[in-house]
Design a protein around this motif. Structure first.
Motif, PDB file in Angstrom:
ATOM      1  N   PHE A 167       0.980  -1.428   0.241  1.00  0.00           N
ATOM      2  CA  PHE A 167       0.421   0.001   0.009  1.00  0.00           C
ATOM      3  C   PHE A 167       0.718   1.074  -0.130  1.00  0.00           C
ATOM      4  CE2 PHE A 167      -3.116  -2.877   1.263  1.00  0.00           C
ATOM      5  CZ  PHE A 167      -4.314  -2.932   0.690  1.00  0.00           C
ATOM      6  N   LEU A 168       2.321   1.486   0.674  1.00  0.00           N
ATOM      7  CA  LEU A 168       2.490   2.596   0.923  1.00  0.00           C
ATOM      8  C   LEU A 168       4.165   2.657  -0.084  1.00  0.00           C
ATOM      9  CD1 LEU A 168       1.270   2.938   4.824  1.00  0.00           C
ATOM     10  CD2 LEU A 168       1.437   4.643   2.751  1.00  0.00           C
ATOM     11  N   GLY A 169       4.779   1.734  -0.117  1.00  0.00           N
ATOM     12  CA  GLY A 169       5.916   1.152  -0.597  1.00  0.00           C
ATOM     13  C   GLY A 169       7.339   0.990   0.534  1.00  0.00           C
ATOM     14  N   TRP A 170       8.175   1.178  -0.209  1.00  0.00           N
ATOM     15  CA  TRP A 170       9.590   0.576   0.341  1.00  0.00           C
ATOM     16  C   TRP A 170      10.276   1.315   1.877  1.00  0.00           C
ATOM     17  CZ3 TRP A 170      14.235   3.309   1.239  1.00  0.00           C
ATOM     18  CH2 TRP A 170      14.495   3.906   0.300  1.00  0.00           C
ATOM     19  N   GLN A 171      10.053   2.508   1.991  1.00  0.00           N
ATOM     20  CA  GLN A 171      10.054   3.768   3.053  1.00  0.00           C
ATOM     21  C   GLN A 171       9.413   3.579   4.118  1.00  0.00           C
ATOM     22  OE1 GLN A 171       9.273   5.102  -0.089  1.00  0.00           O
ATOM     23  NE2 GLN A 171      10.730   6.612  -0.936  1.00  0.00           N
ATOM     24  N   GLY A 183      17.946  11.876   1.716  1.00  0.00           N
ATOM     25  CA  GLY A 183      17.891  11.830   0.040  1.00  0.00           C
ATOM     26  C   GLY A 183      15.990  10.630  -0.166  1.00  0.00           C
ATOM     27  N   HIS A 184      15.624  10.016   0.535  1.00  0.00           N
ATOM     28  CA  HIS A 184      14.650   8.712   0.317  1.00  0.00           C
ATOM     29  C   HIS A 184      13.611   8.909   0.924  1.00  0.00           C
ATOM     30  CE1 HIS A 184      17.285   6.224  -1.349  1.00  0.00           C
ATOM     31  NE2 HIS A 184      18.281   6.569  -0.280  1.00  0.00           N
ATOM     32  N   LEU A 185      12.966  10.743   1.254  1.00  0.00           N
ATOM     33  CA  LEU A 185      11.841  10.940   1.861  1.00  0.00           C
ATOM     34  C   LEU A 185      10.423  10.329   0.847  1.00  0.00           C
ATOM     35  CD1 LEU A 185      10.121  11.626   5.094  1.00  0.00           C
ATOM     36  CD2 LEU A 185      10.491  14.111   3.367  1.00  0.00           C
ATOM     37  N   PRO A 186       9.499   9.878   1.040  1.00  0.00           N
ATOM     38  CA  PRO A 186       8.414   9.228  -0.326  1.00  0.00           C
ATOM     39  C   PRO A 186       8.224  10.673  -0.302  1.00  0.00           C
ATOM     40  CG  PRO A 186       8.023   8.827   2.085  1.00  0.00           C
ATOM     41  CD  PRO A 186       9.639   8.956   2.369  1.00  0.00           C
ATOM     42  N   ASP A 187       7.356  10.944  -1.426  1.00  0.00           N
ATOM     43  CA  ASP A 187       6.609  11.900  -2.246  1.00  0.00           C
ATOM     44  C   ASP A 187       5.311  11.684  -2.678  1.00  0.00           C
ATOM     45  OD1 ASP A 187       5.850  14.503  -3.249  1.00  0.00           O
ATOM     46  OD2 ASP A 187       7.497  14.016  -4.735  1.00  0.00           O
ATOM     47  N   ALA A 188       4.381  12.409  -1.805  1.00  0.00           N
ATOM     48  CA  ALA A 188       3.294  12.179  -2.319  1.00  0.00           C
ATOM     49  C   ALA A 188       2.874  12.409  -3.545  1.00  0.00           C
ATOM     50  CB  ALA A 188       1.842  12.296  -0.663  1.00  0.00           C
TER      51      ALA A 188
END
Length: 403
Positions: A112-116, A323-328
């Motif tokens: 649902f949300l991804g690896w981060q 530099g890996h903060l997920p972008d909505a």
């Protein structure tokens, strides 16, 4: 009126689609969890966990990792370990690990949300345990722990009596009876969480379709903006647990809701705080009070809240620094996803539906005395809401398309 009915139909379709996406992951996680719970005995856990210390906390974390993801099952097992002599910190480490570090939760989050967010869940879960350990060491008086343990022994009553010696894992894994235990444990896992999952996925579908973006922007200050100040991130991180407190939804049911929040622009820290908050909801507080007394229950609530807010912020700015903060902005809305394709998920779902049906049949084909006991008020509320959810879904899927 026609617009409302169309949205109703879309919300029901989204709910079923979300669950279809996640079913195989639920089933795989519960199968692994059930096997571990059957083959690694509770007696072994109780003997290994002692008072507070690095080894005891590490063991509590490990045993929580291989345990059930159900918040309410975690509460019961934590009380049993605490009554048997495990220290407060190792017991809380077990509780936190069993609701934040389990396999099935990571699989669902990745879908649902991804690896981060998977990294946030597992690394953050370990940091959460360390933060709670530090806070308890600094603030908890020995007298409070002793009173809570005494209260827990009284609350457990006859259940704390020693059981007959269990067979070893080698004997169980080679026997039909051992695999029947796995089937029964698997069935009980679903029995414990089906109401939370039903309500969580239904609410996620409703929110995704009916609730406008403006609502989230007013509730979570700064949601939807390209960048947020520290105070806005902090506010969202505090609002997440407050919103979760008034729900009846456990850790697994929270994930589709968390995906909706992230899709509406809530920050990584705010979403992680919401996910971490499955142990600070009101039903959990009430059960903790029954087990340990209100003073200890409120103390645990405050410690968990402080820890999860701090850890969520650390994970947010840690990923941002790397530099890996997920972008909505690139996150696909729940309502825009295609759910029912013939792909790997379809075949996995068919396989696990077959397995689930076989396990449930095998479990109930054996005439065993039920030990479920009487339902609490919270159970009845969840059951009522689940029935309402099924009626809502049935009308949305089976009736409205033909009107």
């Amino acid at each position: 009126m026609s617009e409302f009915l169309t949205q109703w139909q879309e919300a029901a379709h989204t709910t079923l689609g979300l669950f279809w996406m996640a079913f195989w992951a639920f089933a795989l996680g519960y199968l692994i969890s059930s096997m571990i719970q059957v083959f690694v005995t509770k007696e072994r856990m109780q003997k290994s966990m002692g008072k507070a210390g690095p080894k005891s906390v590490a063991l509590g974390t490990f045993f929580g990792f291989i345990s059930s993801s159900c918040s309410f099952a975690a509460l019961s097992t934590t009380r049993a370990l605490f009554v048997k002599g495990a220290g407060l910190v190792p017991s809380l480490a077990f509780m936190l690990a069993s609701t934040n570090l389990v396999v099935e939760l990571g699989i669902i989050i990745s879908i649902f949300l991804g690896w981060q967010f998977v990294v946030g869940e597992y690394v953050g879960g370990i940091l959460l345990i360390l933060a709670v350990w530090l806070l308890v060491k600094l603030t908890c008086k020995k007298e409070l722990e002793e009173k809570a343990q005494s209260h827990a022994k009284k609350a457990e009553g006859g259940d704390s009596q020693a059981n007959s010696k269990e067979k070893g894992w080698k004997d169980k894994i080679m026997s039909k009876a051992g695999w029947h235990q796995v089937a029964s444990r698997y069935t009980m896992e679903w029995k414990m969480v089906w109401k939370d999952v039903t309500i969580g996925f239904t609410v996620a579908g409703i929110i995704a379709v009916f609730v406008p973006t403006e609502f989230f922007q007013s509730l979570f200050i700064g949601a939807g903006q390209e960048s947020n100040s520290f105070l806005q991130i902090l506010a969202q991180t505090i609002v997440g647990p407050v919103a979760a407190f008034f729900t009846f939804i456990g850790s697994m049911g929270n994930i589709p809701l968390a995906a909706v929040l992230f899709g509406q622009g809530v920050s990584f820290a705010g979403v992680m705080a919401f996910i971490f908050s499955d142990l600070v909801v009101f039903p959990v507080l009430r059960i903790q009070a029954q087990y340990y007394g209100w003073k200890m229950a409120i103390y645990i609530l405050i410690v968990f809240l402080c820890a999860l807010v701090g850890v969520s912020l650390v994970m947010h700015y840690g990923l941002d620094l790397l530099g890996h903060l997920p972008d909505a902005s690139g996150f696909q809305s729940m309502t825009d996803r295609e759910f029912f394709n013939i792909d790997y998920a379809f075949f996995l779902n068919v396989a696990f539906l077959t397995l689930t049906g076989a396990f449930i049949f095998w479990h109930y084909s054996k005439k065993e005395k039920s030990t479920s006991g009487s339902k609490s008020l919270g159970d009845w509320v969840l059951l009522t809401l689940s029935i309402i959810a099924y009626v809502w879904l049935a009308i949305g899927i089976a009736v409205l398309p033909f009107l």
